[in-house]
Design a protein around this motif. Structure first.
Motif, mmCIF file in Angstrom:
data_model
loop_
_atom_site.group_PDB
_atom_site.id
_atom_site.type_symbol
_atom_site.label_atom_id
_atom_site.label_comp_id
_atom_site.label_asym_id
_atom_site.label_seq_id
_atom_site.Cartn_x
_atom_site.Cartn_y
_atom_site.Cartn_z
ATOM 1 N N GLU A 104 -1.113 -2.108 -5.170
ATOM 2 C CA GLU A 104 -2.069 -2.499 -4.120
ATOM 3 C C GLU A 104 -1.406 -2.794 -2.781
ATOM 4 O O GLU A 104 -2.087 -3.127 -1.795
ATOM 5 C CB GLU A 104 -2.868 -3.725 -4.577
ATOM 6 C CG GLU A 104 -2.067 -5.028 -4.640
ATOM 7 C CD GLU A 104 -1.302 -5.248 -5.931
ATOM 8 O OE1 GLU A 104 -0.941 -6.408 -6.221
ATOM 9 O OE2 GLU A 104 -1.067 -4.253 -6.661
ATOM 10 N N THR A 105 -0.094 -2.668 -2.685
ATOM 11 C CA THR A 105 0.621 -2.993 -1.454
ATOM 12 C C THR A 105 0.214 -2.064 -0.321
ATOM 13 O O THR A 105 0.008 -0.858 -0.507
ATOM 14 C CB THR A 105 2.145 -2.909 -1.684
ATOM 15 O OG1 THR A 105 2.483 -3.750 -2.788
ATOM 16 C CG2 THR A 105 2.905 -3.357 -0.455
ATOM 17 N N ARG A 106 0.128 -2.636 0.879
ATOM 18 C CA ARG A 106 -0.229 -1.887 2.092
ATOM 19 C C ARG A 106 0.986 -1.853 3.013
ATOM 20 O O ARG A 106 1.620 -2.881 3.245
ATOM 21 C CB ARG A 106 -1.433 -2.521 2.789
ATOM 22 C CG ARG A 106 -2.622 -2.737 1.871
ATOM 23 C CD ARG A 106 -3.780 -3.424 2.574
ATOM 24 N NE ARG A 106 -4.496 -2.500 3.453
ATOM 25 C CZ ARG A 106 -5.483 -1.692 3.057
ATOM 26 N NH1 ARG A 106 -5.869 -1.684 1.798
ATOM 27 N NH2 ARG A 106 -6.091 -0.898 3.917
ATOM 28 N N ILE A 107 1.283 -0.667 3.535
ATOM 29 C CA ILE A 107 2.473 -0.480 4.366
ATOM 30 C C ILE A 107 2.088 0.254 5.642
ATOM 31 O O ILE A 107 1.346 1.235 5.602
ATOM 32 C CB ILE A 107 3.556 0.342 3.628
ATOM 33 C CG1 ILE A 107 4.023 -0.374 2.356
ATOM 34 C CG2 ILE A 107 4.743 0.601 4.540
ATOM 35 C CD1 ILE A 107 3.299 0.098 1.107
ATOM 36 N N VAL A 108 2.584 -0.241 6.781
ATOM 37 C CA VAL A 108 2.457 0.471 8.046
ATOM 38 C C VAL A 108 3.862 0.828 8.523
ATOM 39 O O VAL A 108 4.717 -0.042 8.678
ATOM 40 C CB VAL A 108 1.727 -0.363 9.115
ATOM 41 C CG1 VAL A 108 1.825 0.310 10.477
ATOM 42 C CG2 VAL A 108 0.268 -0.555 8.733
ATOM 43 N N TYR A 109 4.082 2.110 8.733
ATOM 44 C CA TYR A 109 5.338 2.611 9.289
ATOM 45 C C TYR A 109 5.174 2.812 10.788
ATOM 46 O O TYR A 109 4.112 3.232 11.266
ATOM 47 C CB TYR A 109 5.700 3.956 8.663
ATOM 48 C CG TYR A 109 6.138 3.919 7.230
ATOM 49 C CD1 TYR A 109 7.365 3.390 6.865
ATOM 50 C CD2 TYR A 109 5.328 4.463 6.230
ATOM 51 C CE1 TYR A 109 7.785 3.391 5.547
ATOM 52 C CE2 TYR A 109 5.734 4.468 4.907
ATOM 53 C CZ TYR A 109 6.961 3.932 4.569
ATOM 54 O OH TYR A 109 7.382 3.933 3.262
ATOM 55 N N VAL A 110 6.248 2.536 11.533
ATOM 56 C CA VAL A 110 6.221 2.722 12.986
ATOM 57 C C VAL A 110 7.466 3.482 13.404
ATOM 58 O O VAL A 110 8.588 3.121 13.035
ATOM 59 C CB VAL A 110 6.188 1.364 13.728
ATOM 60 C CG1 VAL A 110 6.130 1.589 15.244
ATOM 61 C CG2 VAL A 110 5.016 0.512 13.255
ATOM 62 N N ASP A 111 7.265 4.546 14.175
ATOM 63 C CA ASP A 111 8.390 5.280 14.756
ATOM 64 C C ASP A 111 7.852 6.059 15.940
ATOM 65 O O ASP A 111 6.644 6.220 16.083
ATOM 66 C CB ASP A 111 9.037 6.223 13.732
ATOM 67 C CG ASP A 111 10.529 6.414 13.991
ATOM 68 O OD1 ASP A 111 10.878 6.902 15.089
ATOM 69 O OD2 ASP A 111 11.344 6.073 13.111
ATOM 70 N N ASN A 112 8.750 6.520 16.799
ATOM 71 C CA ASN A 112 8.293 7.325 17.935
ATOM 72 C C ASN A 112 9.063 8.633 18.017
ATOM 73 O O ASN A 112 9.095 9.277 19.061
ATOM 74 C CB ASN A 112 8.416 6.554 19.253
ATOM 75 C CG ASN A 112 9.866 6.362 19.681
ATOM 76 O OD1 ASN A 112 10.759 6.273 18.833
ATOM 77 N ND2 ASN A 112 10.102 6.301 20.987
ATOM 78 N N ASP A 113 9.676 9.035 16.908
ATOM 79 C CA ASP A 113 10.417 10.294 16.889
ATOM 80 C C ASP A 113 9.484 11.437 16.484
ATOM 81 O O ASP A 113 8.786 11.341 15.478
ATOM 82 C CB ASP A 113 11.575 10.196 15.889
ATOM 83 C CG ASP A 113 12.358 11.488 15.820
ATOM 84 O OD1 ASP A 113 12.141 12.261 14.874
ATOM 85 O OD2 ASP A 113 13.161 11.748 16.735
ATOM 86 N N ALA A 137 4.763 4.752 17.927
ATOM 87 C CA ALA A 137 5.008 3.736 18.954
ATOM 88 C C ALA A 137 6.484 3.390 18.984
ATOM 89 O O ALA A 137 7.233 3.647 18.040
ATOM 90 C CB ALA A 137 4.180 2.478 18.684
ATOM 91 N N ASN A 138 6.895 2.790 20.095
ATOM 92 C CA ASN A 138 8.278 2.392 20.295
ATOM 93 C C ASN A 138 8.438 0.912 19.987
ATOM 94 O O ASN A 138 7.552 0.105 20.281
ATOM 95 C CB ASN A 138 8.689 2.678 21.752
ATOM 96 C CG ASN A 138 10.188 2.627 21.959
ATOM 97 O OD1 ASN A 138 10.822 1.601 21.722
ATOM 98 N ND2 ASN A 138 10.760 3.735 22.401
ATOM 99 N N VAL A 139 9.581 0.552 19.421
ATOM 100 C CA VAL A 139 9.840 -0.856 19.086
ATOM 101 C C VAL A 139 9.760 -1.746 20.320
ATOM 102 O O VAL A 139 9.481 -2.947 20.209
ATOM 103 C CB VAL A 139 11.218 -1.003 18.403
ATOM 104 C CG1 VAL A 139 12.349 -0.658 19.366
ATOM 105 C CG2 VAL A 139 11.405 -2.399 17.823
ATOM 106 N N THR A 140 9.972 -1.174 21.500
ATOM 107 C CA THR A 140 9.930 -1.958 22.735
ATOM 108 C C THR A 140 8.498 -2.260 23.189
ATOM 109 O O THR A 140 8.306 -2.892 24.223
ATOM 110 C CB THR A 140 10.670 -1.225 23.871
ATOM 111 O OG1 THR A 140 10.080 0.067 24.068
ATOM 112 C CG2 THR A 140 12.144 -1.053 23.531
ATOM 113 N N ASP A 141 7.506 -1.823 22.415
ATOM 114 C CA ASP A 141 6.104 -2.085 22.753
ATOM 115 C C ASP A 141 5.439 -2.828 21.586
ATOM 116 O O ASP A 141 4.560 -2.293 20.901
ATOM 117 C CB ASP A 141 5.369 -0.775 23.037
ATOM 118 C CG ASP A 141 4.012 -0.989 23.688
ATOM 119 O OD1 ASP A 141 3.600 -2.164 23.836
ATOM 120 O OD2 ASP A 141 3.351 0.011 24.034
ATOM 121 N N PRO A 142 5.862 -4.074 21.336
ATOM 122 C CA PRO A 142 5.345 -4.794 20.167
ATOM 123 C C PRO A 142 3.844 -5.040 20.209
ATOM 124 O O PRO A 142 3.194 -5.075 19.159
ATOM 125 C CB PRO A 142 6.134 -6.101 20.176
ATOM 126 C CG PRO A 142 6.612 -6.269 21.580
ATOM 127 C CD PRO A 142 6.858 -4.879 22.081
#
Length: 271
Positions: A104-113, A137-142
């Motif tokens: 049941e785990t929910r995961i959101v991945y973030v990358d801008n490549d 998205a970029n890590v610099t845009d939290p």
């Protein structure tokens, strides 16, 4: 939050530049993946010619993350993950490890490549009980990250924030700390922060190879001292053994003592 897999569409799809090496693709090459180009292999081989130990660091980093996730799901009861700086899919991605233990785990991945975006379908494979989503998205845009992640994650519930080998791409240390503070500030009590990054002051050969890589024209990655990495956890309760070489963080029982590598990380809880 009913869809098992959702991914916001970016305003435009940037072209994949195969003329210059890219850190995510080089990392994929070192991990034994196939999602890279000749330019990445050449850069990776040039790096390992100076410092063969980088392959050990890459694989030890992945093993550290797997042990972190296992602890978070099995011992801390975490069922939500925000994984920023995902990189290209390889074996034992966050959702694979977590959902094997708790479907049941929910995961959101973030990358801008753009190459990661091209492989989003692989990242988005989820159990029916859980969910896996991808944010461009970029890590610099939290703020953008948090707003988009809220479509999949419930920020009223404890969440694990994963920043694996991503903060080194933020050149300014104060900015990197501010990003961590902003992201953790949006998460409730009982949430966790997992960070691992290349460390300076441990292996001069590694530092020489990384400095040369940064001067090559590729996207730079900045090594930081162990004290600097530790400061990212200020205000949180570090889980034993604290910030250590990734090979030393809760190693699998029964295995020989692993060597210390110039990659440090830790896991901490927000009270």
């Amino acid at each position: 939050m009913t869809d098992p897999a959702t991914t916001p569409e970016p305003a435009h799809r940037p072209e994949i530049d195969t003329s210059v090496p890219h850190s995510a693709r080089i990392w994929n090459y070192w991990l034994g993946g196939k999602d890279n180009y000749r330019v990445d292999e050449e850069a990776g081989d040039a790096y390992t010619a100076v410092f063969p130990g980088i392959v050990t660091i890459a694989r030890s980093s992945r093993a550290f993350l797997r042990r972190n996730i296992t602890y978070l799901v099995s011992e801390a009861g975490i069922r939500q993950f925000l994984d920023i700086g995902t990189g290209l899919p390889t074996a034992q991605n966050t959702h694979e490890v977590a959902q094997q233990l708790a479907p049941e785990t929910r995961i959101v991945y973030v990358d801008n490549d753009p190459m990661v975006l091209a492989h989003a379908r692989a990242l988005l494979y989820s159990t029916q009980e859980g969910a896996t989503a991808y944010i461009d998205a970029n890590v610099t845009d939290p703020d953008r990250i948090l707003a988009a992640a809220a479509a999949t994650l419930d920020f009223g519930r404890p969440t694990a924030l994963i920043l694996s080998n991503i903060l080194g791409h933020v050149a300014d240390y104060d900015q990197a700390r501010a990003i961590v503070t902003r992201l953790m500030g949006a998460l409730p009590s009982g949430s966790y922060l997992s960070i691992n990054d290349g460390s300076r002051g441990i292996d001069p050969v590694f530092e020489q190879a990384q400095d040369a890589y940064n001067d090559s024209g590729a996207v730079p990655y900045n090594l930081r001292t162990v004290d600097e990495i530790t400061t990212f956890f200020d205000g949180l309760d570090l889980i034993a053994p604290g910030v250590v070489s990734v090979t030393q963080w809760r190693p699998e029982p029964g295995l020989p003592t692993a060597e210390v590598v110039a990659e440090h990380g830790g896991l901490a809880r927000k009270a």
